[in-house]
Design a protein around this motif. Structure first.
Motif, PDB file in Angstrom:
ATOM      1  N   GLY A  15      39.786  45.796  52.429  1.00 57.85           N
ATOM      2  CA  GLY A  15      41.188  46.157  52.250  1.00 57.85           C
ATOM      3  C   GLY A  15      41.672  46.094  50.819  1.00 57.85           C
ATOM      4  O   GLY A  15      42.774  46.571  50.521  1.00 57.85           O
ATOM      5  N   LEU A  16      40.890  45.531  49.911  1.00 58.31           N
ATOM      6  CA  LEU A  16      41.286  45.488  48.504  1.00 58.31           C
ATOM      7  C   LEU A  16      40.939  46.810  47.836  1.00 58.31           C
ATOM      8  O   LEU A  16      39.949  47.441  48.179  1.00 58.31           O
ATOM      9  N   ARG A  17      41.770  47.201  46.873  1.00 60.92           N
ATOM     10  CA  ARG A  17      41.551  48.457  46.144  1.00 60.92           C
ATOM     11  C   ARG A  17      41.350  48.139  44.669  1.00 60.92           C
ATOM     12  O   ARG A  17      42.104  47.359  44.089  1.00 60.92           O
ATOM     13  N   PHE A  18      40.340  48.794  44.086  1.00 62.30           N
ATOM     14  CA  PHE A  18      39.980  48.554  42.691  1.00 62.30           C
ATOM     15  C   PHE A  18      39.979  49.837  41.890  1.00 62.30           C
ATOM     16  O   PHE A  18      39.513  50.872  42.357  1.00 62.30           O
ATOM     17  N   GLY A  19      40.492  49.743  40.672  1.00 65.17           N
ATOM     18  CA  GLY A  19      40.303  50.778  39.681  1.00 65.17           C
ATOM     19  C   GLY A  19      39.162  50.318  38.788  1.00 65.17           C
ATOM     20  O   GLY A  19      39.078  49.140  38.436  1.00 65.17           O
ATOM     21  N   LEU A  20      38.281  51.214  38.449  1.00 66.92           N
ATOM     22  CA  LEU A  20      37.129  50.891  37.605  1.00 66.92           C
ATOM     23  C   LEU A  20      37.106  51.888  36.452  1.00 66.92           C
ATOM     24  O   LEU A  20      37.027  53.103  36.682  1.00 66.92           O
ATOM     25  N   VAL A  21      37.205  51.377  35.234  1.00 65.70           N
ATOM     26  CA  VAL A  21      37.154  52.213  34.039  1.00 65.70           C
ATOM     27  C   VAL A  21      35.850  51.899  33.327  1.00 65.70           C
ATOM     28  O   VAL A  21      35.546  50.738  33.077  1.00 65.70           O
ATOM     29  N   ALA A  22      35.091  52.930  33.000  1.00 61.80           N
ATOM     30  CA  ALA A  22      33.803  52.721  32.339  1.00 61.80           C
ATOM     31  C   ALA A  22      33.634  53.686  31.173  1.00 61.80           C
ATOM     32  O   ALA A  22      33.864  54.893  31.312  1.00 61.80           O
ATOM     33  N   ALA A  43      29.124  44.415  48.679  1.00 59.64           N
ATOM     34  CA  ALA A  43      28.634  43.272  49.461  1.00 59.64           C
ATOM     35  C   ALA A  43      29.788  42.410  49.972  1.00 59.64           C
ATOM     36  O   ALA A  43      29.665  41.759  51.011  1.00 59.64           O
ATOM     37  N   ALA A  44      30.920  42.433  49.253  1.00 62.00           N
ATOM     38  CA  ALA A  44      32.095  41.665  49.664  1.00 62.00           C
ATOM     39  C   ALA A  44      32.955  42.430  50.670  1.00 62.00           C
ATOM     40  O   ALA A  44      33.971  41.909  51.134  1.00 62.00           O
ATOM     41  N   GLY A  45      32.579  43.659  50.980  1.00 58.14           N
ATOM     42  CA  GLY A  45      33.312  44.421  51.980  1.00 58.14           C
ATOM     43  C   GLY A  45      34.278  45.451  51.440  1.00 58.14           C
ATOM     44  O   GLY A  45      35.033  46.057  52.206  1.00 58.14           O
TER      45      GLY A  45
END
Length: 161
Positions: A15-22, A43-45
């Protein structure tokens, strides 16, 4: 940088949402960070659909993209990844300092945690061991992101009471 990371809290990311900048500069190393971070999140879901990734030319552009993601208020945390390696000048240190300050300003200004996953290394070997080798900074950045995203949600619930 310390080798004594905090103990793993076994946080669940469903249920958590992440933005990933690379950053695309030093692509092999940054991709190592990305892959390791994404593996920990999965792995954390955290569902792949709950991770929005954007690429930028280099580490100096990472804070701007992090700002855009955080300002959208769709994410529980933004993880910022890049690799700066020393050369004949201290340019990598200058950029690293600037990026670090900018990412902290994004977090404080938007209220969205931003994990500073920009590696600043003096040599390619130092960067390699942190991105692809035995010092798994990508996983550490993801675990920090999980913890901060969870804390953000917990604190927001307390404010609504």
């Amino acid at each position: 940088m310390s080798l004594h990371a905090p103990s793993d809290l076994n946080l669940r990311g469903a249920g958590l949402r992440f933005g990933l900048v690379a950053a695309r500069f030093n692509a092999e190393l940054v991709d190592g960070l990305r892959q390791r971070a994404r593996a920990v999140l999965a792995a954390a879901g955290v569902r792949a659909a709950d991770i929005v990734e954007v690429r930028v030319p280099g580490s100096h552009e990472v804070p701007w993209a992090a700002q855009q993601l955080a300002a959208a208020k769709r994410f529980d945390c933004v993880i910022a990844l890049g690799v700066l390696i020393g050369g004949d000048t201290n340019h990598h240190e200058m950029v690293g300092d600037s990026v670090s300050h900018a990412l902290q300003q994004v977090a404080l200004g938007t209220g969205v945690p931003v994990i500073n996953g920009v590696i600043v290394a003096n040599t390619p070997a130092q960067a390699r061991v942190r991105c692809l080798g035995r010092i798994d900074r990508g996983a550490e950045f993801a675990r920090a992101g999980l913890e901060m995203a969870t804390l953000r949600r917990t604190l927001r619930k307390g404010q609504k009471s």
